[in-house]
Design a protein around this motif. Structure first.
Motif, PDB file in Angstrom:
ATOM      1  N   GLY A 252       0.768  -1.239   0.000  1.00 20.60           N
ATOM      2  CA  GLY A 252       0.000   0.000   0.000  1.00 20.60           C
ATOM      3  C   GLY A 252       0.799   1.288   0.000  1.00 20.60           C
ATOM      4  O   GLY A 252       0.294   2.324  -0.418  1.00 20.60           O
ATOM      5  N   PHE A 261      -9.066   2.963  -3.731  1.00 19.82           N
ATOM      6  CA  PHE A 261      -9.190   1.677  -3.040  1.00 19.82           C
ATOM      7  C   PHE A 261     -10.230   0.795  -3.733  1.00 19.82           C
ATOM      8  O   PHE A 261      -9.987  -0.395  -3.981  1.00 19.82           O
ATOM      9  CB  PHE A 261      -9.556   1.897  -1.570  1.00 19.82           C
ATOM     10  CG  PHE A 261      -8.386   2.342  -0.732  1.00 19.82           C
ATOM     11  CD1 PHE A 261      -7.529   1.417  -0.171  1.00 19.82           C
ATOM     12  CD2 PHE A 261      -8.129   3.694  -0.542  1.00 19.82           C
ATOM     13  CE1 PHE A 261      -6.444   1.815   0.577  1.00 19.82           C
ATOM     14  CE2 PHE A 261      -7.045   4.109   0.210  1.00 19.82           C
ATOM     15  CZ  PHE A 261      -6.196   3.165   0.766  1.00 19.82           C
ATOM     16  N   MET A 276      -1.517  -2.260   4.607  1.00 18.26           N
ATOM     17  CA  MET A 276      -2.139  -0.950   4.677  1.00 18.26           C
ATOM     18  C   MET A 276      -1.360   0.035   5.539  1.00 18.26           C
ATOM     19  O   MET A 276      -0.841  -0.335   6.593  1.00 18.26           O
ATOM     20  CB  MET A 276      -3.543  -1.077   5.295  1.00 18.26           C
ATOM     21  CG  MET A 276      -4.379  -2.227   4.791  1.00 18.26           C
ATOM     22  SD  MET A 276      -5.058  -1.917   3.170  1.00 18.26           S
ATOM     23  CE  MET A 276      -6.304  -0.694   3.571  1.00 18.26           C
ATOM     24  N   GLU A 298     -11.453   1.393   3.857  1.00 13.92           N
ATOM     25  CA  GLU A 298     -10.426   1.025   2.879  1.00 13.92           C
ATOM     26  C   GLU A 298     -10.320  -0.492   2.743  1.00 13.92           C
ATOM     27  O   GLU A 298     -10.232  -1.020   1.626  1.00 13.92           O
ATOM     28  CB  GLU A 298      -9.074   1.594   3.310  1.00 13.92           C
ATOM     29  CG  GLU A 298      -8.975   3.111   3.191  1.00 13.92           C
ATOM     30  CD  GLU A 298      -7.663   3.655   3.698  1.00 13.92           C
ATOM     31  OE1 GLU A 298      -7.438   4.874   3.562  1.00 13.92           O
ATOM     32  OE2 GLU A 298      -6.841   2.872   4.237  1.00 13.92           O
ATOM     33  N   TYR A 307      -5.410  -8.674   6.092  1.00 11.99           N
ATOM     34  CA  TYR A 307      -4.644  -7.427   6.085  1.00 11.99           C
ATOM     35  C   TYR A 307      -3.517  -7.454   7.108  1.00 11.99           C
ATOM     36  O   TYR A 307      -3.572  -8.170   8.122  1.00 11.99           O
ATOM     37  CB  TYR A 307      -5.559  -6.233   6.373  1.00 11.99           C
ATOM     38  CG  TYR A 307      -6.523  -5.958   5.251  1.00 11.99           C
ATOM     39  CD1 TYR A 307      -6.130  -5.210   4.143  1.00 11.99           C
ATOM     40  CD2 TYR A 307      -7.808  -6.480   5.280  1.00 11.99           C
ATOM     41  CE1 TYR A 307      -7.006  -4.987   3.093  1.00 11.99           C
ATOM     42  CE2 TYR A 307      -8.691  -6.258   4.234  1.00 11.99           C
ATOM     43  CZ  TYR A 307      -8.282  -5.510   3.146  1.00 11.99           C
ATOM     44  OH  TYR A 307      -9.140  -5.285   2.097  1.00 11.99           O
ATOM     45  N   THR A 309      -1.312  -4.155   8.884  1.00 12.71           N
ATOM     46  CA  THR A 309      -1.149  -2.704   8.879  1.00 12.71           C
ATOM     47  C   THR A 309       0.271  -2.343   9.302  1.00 12.71           C
ATOM     48  O   THR A 309       0.875  -2.986  10.167  1.00 12.71           O
ATOM     49  CB  THR A 309      -2.166  -1.982   9.785  1.00 12.71           C
ATOM     50  OG1 THR A 309      -1.804  -2.113  11.151  1.00 12.71           O
ATOM     51  CG2 THR A 309      -3.566  -2.503   9.545  1.00 12.71           C
TER      52      THR A 309
END
Length: 362
Positions: A252, A261, A276, A298, A307, A309
Motif C-alpha cells: 500500500g 481503493f 495498509m 479502505e 490485512y 497494517t
C-alpha cells in the motif's frame, strides 16, 4: 556596521543550508531522459506530480508553520514508549524459500517471500530523517540492519520520503539487490547513489510488467506526496500489486483514503494480503495519511482476504499515542469483517495458513 553584520550572518546561514542540502543523502531530482518520460505522465501537470483527487497538504485552518510548531513544542501524550517494544531477532537467511511468508521490521519496512522471490519493501534500518537526532527509532525497534537481509530479488520503494527511502540502507544493500521496483522519478536518487540504471524499474500508475517465472508487478494509485528537500512532488508515489504464482499481495505505501481503493479492488479481485498504511495521521493532514475512521472502509473497498497494517510502532511522526494504530487495526477488522495480522517486529508470518493473532471479530 549593523547592516554588514546582518548580511554576513545571512550569508553564513545560506551557505550552511546549501552545504546541508548538498549532502548525497538528499538525492537528485529527475532530469534528462528521466524527466522527459515523466512529462508524458497524465499525472504530471508540467511542474509536479498530482493526485487523481484534489488533495490538500494541510487540511486544518492552521498555517504550516503553526502545525510544525505545535508538533515540535506542544506536550504530546504517550507518543513514544517508555520501554523497549517487543521484537524478535529472526535469522532471515535461514527461513524456508519454499513457503510464503512476511516479516515486518516496524514502520513500513518488511520482507516478503513469495514463491521463492524475496521482496524487500521501504527498508529503513538506520534513520528516517536527514539528521540522526530527529525522528529516532523507538527502543527495541532497531535490531535489524542491511547485513541481516538475504539476497533481494526486488527492492520496492513506494516513494522517496526519508522514512521510506533510507540512503545508508539502500547504498549498503545495492550489491545484493537484483532489481528495484519504484515510482516514476525515484530512480534519479538511486542512480545518483550508484545503482546501475539497468536495475531500476520505474512505473506510472497502472503500468505493469511481467517479471518472469509467473510473477508480475503493477503500480497502483496512492493519495500522497513526495520530496526529500524543498522540492516537492518532483518524483511520484505509488502502491503496488505483486502477483506470484500462488498469491496476490497489495503493497500500500503511504496515503489517505480515496476512490482508488475501490478501483484497485475491482481490478484485482483475488488479493490475498493487503498491506495498509495505519499511523502518523492527524486532522491537520487528513488527506495524505489514512485517518482511523477510514481504515475499515479502505479494507472493505480493497476487498483483500486479510490485512497487515504498517507505518507504526517505530517512529513518532504525529501526535497520536504510539499504540493507537494497533487499536485502530482491531476496530477496522470488526468494521470490515476482515482478519488482520498483528505480528511483533521480526515475527515470521507464514501466509499458507493463518499465523499470529488474527482478529475476525473484536
Amino acid at each position: 556596521m549593523v547592516t554588514a553584520i546582518f548580511f554576513t550572518v545571512f550569508f553564513l546561514i545560506c551557505n550552511a543550508g546549501a552545504l546541508f542540502l548538498g549532502q548525497p543523502s538528499f538525492g537528485k531530482i529527475p532530469h534528462g531522459a528521466r524527466l522527459e518520460r515523466i512529462k508524458q505522465s497524465p499525472h504530471y501537470d508540467g511542474k509536479q506530480f498530482v493526485n487523481e483527487e484534489e488533495t490538500l497538504f494541510m487540511t486544518g485552518n492552521k498555517s504550516t508553520l503553526a502545525v510544525w510548531r505545535e508538533f515540535m513544542f506542544n506536550t504530546k501524550q504517550q507518543t513514544v514508549p517508555d520501554t523497549a517494544l517487543p521484537a524478535i531477532k529472526t535469522d532471515l537467511k535461514k527461513l524456508p524459500g519454499d513457503k510464503d511468508w512476511v516479516v515486518w521490521f516496524g514502520h513500513s519496512s518488511y520482507l516478503l517471500n513469495l514463491s521463492g522471490k524475496k521482496i524487500l519493501v521501504d527498508p529503513v534500518f538506520y534513520k528516517g530523517s536527514p539528521v540522526s537526532f530527529a525522528n529516532k527509532m523507538f527502543k527495541g525497534t532497531d535490531i535489524y540492519k542491511p547485513a541481516d537481509m538475504p539476497d533481494i530479488d526486488y527492492l520496492v520503494i513506494t516513494h522517496d520520503h526519508w522514512d521510506h527511502l533510507d540512503y545508508e540502507t539502500v547504498v549498503e544493500l545495492e550489491p545484493r539487490v537484483k532489481k528495484v521496483v519504484t515510482a516514476l522519478g525515484v530512480g534519479s536518487h538511486l542512480e545518483y547513489w550508484r545503482y546501475p540504471v539497468e536495475k531500476l524499474l520505474e512505473f506510472d500508475w497502472w503500468e505493469s510488467m511481467d517479471l518472469g517465472d509467473g510473477n508480475r508487478v503493477t503500480a497502483t494509485p496512492a493519495r500522497h506526496f513526495s520530496g526529500r528537500d524543498l522540492n516537492k512532488n518532483k518524483t511520484f508515489w505509488a502502491s503496488f500489486i505483486y502477483e506470484s504464482p500462488k498469491r496476490t499481495v497489495w503493497i500500500g505505501g503511504d496515503g489517505g483514503y480515496g476512490k482508488h481503493f475501490k478501483q484497485i479492488g475491482e481490478k484485482f479481485r483475488n488479493i490475498d494480503l493487503g498491506i495498509m498504511e495505519n499511523g502518523q495521521y492527524n486532522p491537520d493532514w487528513a488527506q495524505i495519511h489514512t485517518m482511523p475512521e477510514y481504515l475499515g472502509k479502505e479494507m472493505t473497498e480493497l476487498g483483500a482476504k486479510r490485512y497487515l497494517t504498517v507505518h507504526h510502532s517505530k517512529f513518532c511522526l504525529s501526535k497520536h499515542a504510539y499504540f493507537e494504530p494497533l487499536e485502530n487495526a482491531k476496530r477496522a477488522a470488526k468494521e470490515s469483517g476482515k482478519p488482520v495480522l498483528m505480528p511483533e517486529i521480526g515475527e515470521v508470518m507464514y501466509l499458507d495458513e493463518p499465523a499470529g493473532i488474527i482478529f475476525n471479530d473484536i
